[in-house]
Write a protein that holds these residues in place. Structure first.
Motif, short mmCIF file in Angstrom:
data_model
loop_
_atom_site.label_atom_id
_atom_site.label_comp_id
_atom_site.label_asym_id
_atom_site.label_seq_id
_atom_site.Cartn_x
_atom_site.Cartn_y
_atom_site.Cartn_z
N GLY A 57 0.79 -1.22 0.00
CA GLY A 57 0.00 0.00 0.00
C GLY A 57 0.82 1.27 0.00
N ALA A 58 0.12 2.41 -0.13
CA ALA A 58 0.78 3.71 -0.17
C ALA A 58 -0.20 4.77 0.34
N PHE A 59 0.32 5.94 0.76
CA PHE A 59 -0.49 7.06 1.18
C PHE A 59 -0.32 8.21 0.20
N HIS A 60 -1.39 8.97 -0.01
CA HIS A 60 -1.33 10.09 -0.96
C HIS A 60 -0.34 11.16 -0.51
N GLU B 102 11.69 9.66 -1.13
CA GLU B 102 12.13 9.35 0.22
C GLU B 102 10.95 9.14 1.17
N LEU B 103 9.85 9.90 0.98
CA LEU B 103 8.67 9.70 1.82
C LEU B 103 8.01 8.35 1.53
N ARG B 104 7.99 7.95 0.26
CA ARG B 104 7.43 6.64 -0.10
C ARG B 104 8.26 5.52 0.52
#
Length: 514
Positions: free
Chosen positions: A114-117, A123-125
């Motif tokens: 999963g991932a967040f918008h 680097e945040l991913r």
């Protein structure tokens, strides 16, 4: 015996019956005693296989380690989630090229975890994935990065692009520190070390084991391992070349041994060249021929580097270990790329003396440089040198000089800056090549003789002048008594005076006396 040439997957090597040099005790020691490591080694030295072995270990693949040291050392075989980033895959010729490789790596993980918008940067991913994976799998993650520096190396002569890569990777790798609570182990490999003030400036928890005595043999093959694992390969070399065991081992050592990764360290053989030699039975320049160090030549030409100083470099450890020093010299990248190695160490003043590790590198690098300093096309160097050697062995110095003049014909377009330095470098390369087939002595300072070449029946004494005359060169040989040390030698002596014209940028005359 099956040799894993070009095979970097540990599971494939173990399941398909290839020979494996057991380094697993060192991997166990690393895992037990620390969490964050960096290792610099030349290309094709086993770094990718090392990471593949680590991936199998941390994935709990006990079945793959049967009969290896790890089998008796590890008792728990805990299964950790392993994130393996390989930067070998990619041509880094634009800022977007690095983004695409990292995006591909992250996207495949995000499809599972999963991932967040809000994770809008690479680097945040990466940061978010590490946390989610650790929580979902119930174990901290293991992160393995292969050839972390590949993008920057490919952009080494493009300062702007290299700076963009540097900034992107610095931010990306900094996640390894910020997410420490979710990371069990991290290991980064590369050819070079891009300075503590750049890519790794935020990673003060990263332990550099590149010159650590405990792990100096973690990549490559030692003399002991050579005989422990490869007696069958040595026999193949013996039979193919009509040598005895002692001569075969001496030839292997001369050609492929000699890498030292710390002061007073253990010598290490190049594994890629050894495996190819054992497979074919033939000696060859296997490692050198798989990579073209064009960027090194550009660095040397950029800096007007005096080639004879290559094998007489004395540098500090900080200078040696930072590729950022390339702004001042090409030497650090030559050392870290495997074209130079540690030959000696002065413990009092703390400096290293560097030189070529072995004949494969010395001969290959010399042959590679010839087209950049002479009128010789790529691949023709051995043919020209063969003609030179035959002319000298047969007592034909006039033919030698005519061939030499041909080598320098039409080279003025290559000369940028000091023509004298250019010709000194060219003659250095020629004498190095001659030295593989004849006995050569050469010094070019303080009025000492420029070059002496000795064959079975002849001795040739050379003196080179710039914008003077061949007569002046010959006169110096006589006035300085350069032939005197050979007066008692039964071989025929030739004295050869040579003049270079800086205006015409060629050899414009020579004179020969017996």
């Amino acid at each position: 015996m099956k040799y894993p040439i070009g095979i970097q997957n540990f599971e494939k090597i173990r399941k398909d019956g290839y020979v494996y040099v057991d380094k697993t005790a060192l991997i166990y020691d690393l895992a037990r005693n620390g969490s964050y490591y960096f290792l610099s080694r030349p290309r094709r030295f086993g770094k990718s296989l090392l990471l593949s072995t680590m991936a199998a270990y941390f994935s709990g693949r006990k079945d793959l380690f049967k009969g290896l040291a790890m089998e008796g050392l590890e008792k728990d075989w805990t299964v950790y989630p392993v994130l393996h980033l390989d930067l070998n895959t990619g041509r880094y010729d634009s800022e977007e090229s690095l983004y695409h490789v990292l995006d591909d790596f992250l996207s495949k993980l995000e499809a599972v975890y999963g991932a967040f918008h809000s994770e809008v940067t690479l680097e945040l991913r990466f940061k978010g994935l590490i946390e989610r994976i650790a929580k979902k799998e119930g174990q901290r993650v293991v992160i393995l990065v292969d050839e972390y520096d590949k993008p920057m190396l490919q952009a080494i002569d493009d300062d702007g692009l290299q700076e963009k890569f540097r900034n992107s990777l610095k931010a990306f790798y900094s996640v390894l520190k910020t997410q420490d609570e979710f990371i069990r182990f991290a290991f980064l490999t590369g050819v070079t070390k891009f300075g503590k003030v750049s890519v790794f400036s935020d990673l003060n928890n990263l332990v550099d084991i590149s010159m650590d005595a405990r792990y100096q043999t973690i990549c490559g093959i030692t003399g002991g391992e050579l005989h422990r694992y490869f007696d069958e390969g040595i026999r193949h070399v013996v039979e193919t070349n009509g040598l005895n065991d002692e001569d075969a081992c001496r030839e292997l050592e001369k050609r492929y041994d000699g890498y030292h990764f710390r002061q007073n360290g253990m010598g290490v053989y190049n594994p890629f060249s050894l495996l190819n030699t054992f497979a074919t039975g033939e000696f060859g320049s296997y490692w050198f021929e798989t990579g073209t160090p064009t960027f090194l030549v550009r660095l040397m030409q950029r800096d007007n580097f005096y080639l004879p100083e290559l094998t007489d470099q004395q540098v500090s450890g900080d200078f040696l270990n930072s590729i950022d020093s390339v702004d001042r010299s090409p030497i650090p990248v030559m050392y870290q790329s495997g074209y130079l190695t540690i030959k000696d160490y002065d413990s009092r003043f703390k400096f290293y003396t560097l030189g070529f590790p072995n004949e494969e590198v010395e001969k290959g690098f010399t042959d590679f440089l010839l087209p950049y300093y002479t009128h010789i096309n790529k691949g023709e160097g051995p043919m020209f040198i063969g003609n030179f050697v035959r002319a000298l062995e047969q007592g034909r110095p006039e033919d030698f000089m005519r061939q030499m003049q041909t080598m320098f014909y039409d080279t003025d377009y290559k000369i940028v800056g000091d023509a004298e330095l250019y010709f000194q470098n060219a003659f250095y390369l020629i004498t190095k090549m001659l030295g593989f087939y004849t006995e050569v002595e050469r010094t070019m300072a303080n009025g000492r003789l420029d070059m002496v070449v000795k064959t079975k029946e002849y001795i040739y004494i050379f003196e080179f002048k710039y914008d003077k005359s061949a007569d002046a060169a010959l006169q110096q040989i006589d006035e300085k008594g350069y032939a005197r040390p050979f007066a008692g030698d039964s071989r025929r002596i030739y004295k050869i005076g040579v003049n270079f014209s800086r205006t015409d940028r060629c050899i414009d005359g020579w004179k020969i006396e017996q």
